[in-house]
Design an enzyme around this catalytic site. Structure first.
Site, PDB file in Angstrom:
ATOM      1  CE  LYS A  17      -3.797  -2.212   2.253  1.00 10.59           C
ATOM      2  NZ  LYS A  17      -4.495  -2.789   3.592  1.00 10.59           N
ATOM      3  CD  GLN A  47      -3.523  -4.334   6.553  1.00 11.06           C
ATOM      4  OE1 GLN A  47      -3.535  -3.305   5.970  1.00 11.06           O
ATOM      5  NE2 GLN A  47      -3.902  -5.472   6.215  1.00 11.06           N
ATOM      6  CG  ASP A  80      -9.435   0.373   5.553  1.00  9.87           C
ATOM      7  OD1 ASP A  80      -9.254  -0.256   4.554  1.00  9.87           O
ATOM      8  OD2 ASP A  80      -8.760   0.320   6.611  1.00  9.87           O
TER       9      ASP A  80
HETATM   10  N1  GUN Z   1      -7.090  -6.261   6.611  1.00  6.71           N
HETATM   11  C1  GUN Z   1      -7.671  -7.031   5.555  1.00  6.71           C
HETATM   12  N2  GUN Z   1      -8.193  -6.467   4.705  1.00  6.71           N
HETATM   13  C2  GUN Z   1      -8.138  -5.065   5.163  1.00  6.71           C
HETATM   14  C3  GUN Z   1      -8.715  -3.874   4.637  1.00  6.71           C
HETATM   15  O1  GUN Z   1      -9.184  -3.715   3.488  1.00  6.71           O
HETATM   16  N3  GUN Z   1      -8.332  -2.722   5.360  1.00  6.71           N
HETATM   17  C4  GUN Z   1      -7.561  -2.890   6.648  1.00  6.71           C
HETATM   18  N4  GUN Z   1      -7.319  -1.634   7.197  1.00  6.71           N
HETATM   19  N5  GUN Z   1      -7.151  -4.034   7.037  1.00  6.71           N
HETATM   20  C5  GUN Z   1      -7.522  -5.082   6.282  1.00  6.71           C
END
Ligand code: GUN
Length: 294
Positions: free
Chosen positions: A52, A96, A119
């Site tokens: 990311k 995350q 998100d």
């Molecule tokens: N963990 C797995 N998928 C995601 C996501 O789309 N966003 C975040 N913040 N954590 C995750």
């Protein structure tokens, strides 16, 4: 003959679109800014956050990364979120998940400014999605939605069956596809671990979306001839990364299918960039409204 949905290609198109937007915003003096927060040493999470961060640099965002110790207190994490909420260089905050067990995930997600919640996990943004207001769509279902749209897969009136009811994928996926709007307007069934006759229900789907986190859960008998099959699963097994769909068994029945590599994964990452640039644009609009008023 099955056709492969190329998530890598669509994600690359989307990154180019985001880069163009990002360059336009820069001319107005705004650099889209994304903060990623990683708590602990979960190897999969580390890989995701690395990617990311790399993606956001590639589209010329300002990127800030916070790696925190596994044992950080909830209070410390909350105060970092607060700092990022108040940081004008940051338009998107991504914490995350999963977080270590001693931290209340919902409390952290609720602390993020909904205007920076790229998100789409804040209850306010989830609520907006429920009633069909514009909001940040969670990245994975947003990515699936874009794949369907850009491959011109008909969703209007289609029977969509989703396997899995997580807050990250299953639930928002259902909400997105049931909206009364172009590119959605589907009849959605959400199935899960307590569903009776799941295979029978799945085999009625025009579009089958697997997001249950069980390797090769979807077998050929669960797929209607000619169905579109979207595999959201990424399961680490002794044989490497395996999807929720038994690709080899299912591919001869499906009309379209996503591969495990280069399917939904790159789209999730691309949609985070889309949400962040959108957040920066909204910020820019708010600023220009203020300056008109003054
Ligand atoms: N963990 C797995 N998928 C995601 C996501 O789309 N966003 C975040 N913040 N954590 C995750």
């Amino acid at each position: 003959m099955v056709q492969i949905i190329d998530g890598e290609k669509i994600a690359s198109d989307i990154r180019s679109e985001v880069l163009a937007e990002s360059e336009k915003l820069k001319k107005e003096g705004i650099t889209p800014g994304l903060a990623t927060v990683l708590v602990g040493e979960n190897p999969a999470s580390k890989v995701y956050v690395n990617m990311k961060e790399k993606d956001s640099k590639a589209v010329q965002f300002y990127s800030e990364r916070h790696d925190l110790d596994e044992n950080i207190t909830e209070e410390r994490l909350l105060s970092l979120v607060e700092e990022l909420n108040n940081n004008d260089k940051i338009h998107g905050i991504l914490v995350q998940l999963p977080l270590p067990k001693h931290i209340d995930e919902n409390k952290i997600l609720e602390a993020i400014d909904p205007a920076k919640d790229v998100d789409g996990f804040h209850p306010i943004n989830v609520g907006k999605l429920v009633i069909g207001l514009e909001t940040f769509l969670p990245c994975t279902p947003h990515g699936v939605f874009q794949l369907l749209k850009r491959y011109n897969i008909e969703t209007d009136g289609a029977d969509v069956v989703i396997i899995g009811r997580s807050n990250i994928v299953g639930k928002p996926m259902a909400l997105i596809l049931m909206q009364r709007k172009k590119g959605a307007n589907a009849t959605v069934t959400v199935t899960h671990s307590a569903t009776k006759d799941l295979a029978a229900k799945a085999s009625k789907a025009d579009i089958l979306i697997a997001a249950i986190g069980k390797p090769k859960f979807v077998t050929a008998d669960m797929v209607k001839e000619g169905a579109v099959v979207i595999d959201v699963g990424v399961n680490r097994t002794e044989d490497g990364l395996v999807g929720d769909v038994d690709f080899e068994a299912v591919k001869d029945k499906a009309s379209w299918i996503t591969p495990v590599h280069g399917g939904v994964g790159p789209m999730t990452r691309a949609m985070l960039l889309v949400n962040t640039v959108e957040s920066a644009k909204r910020h820019s609009n708010r600023q220009s409204k203020v300056s008109v008023k003054n």
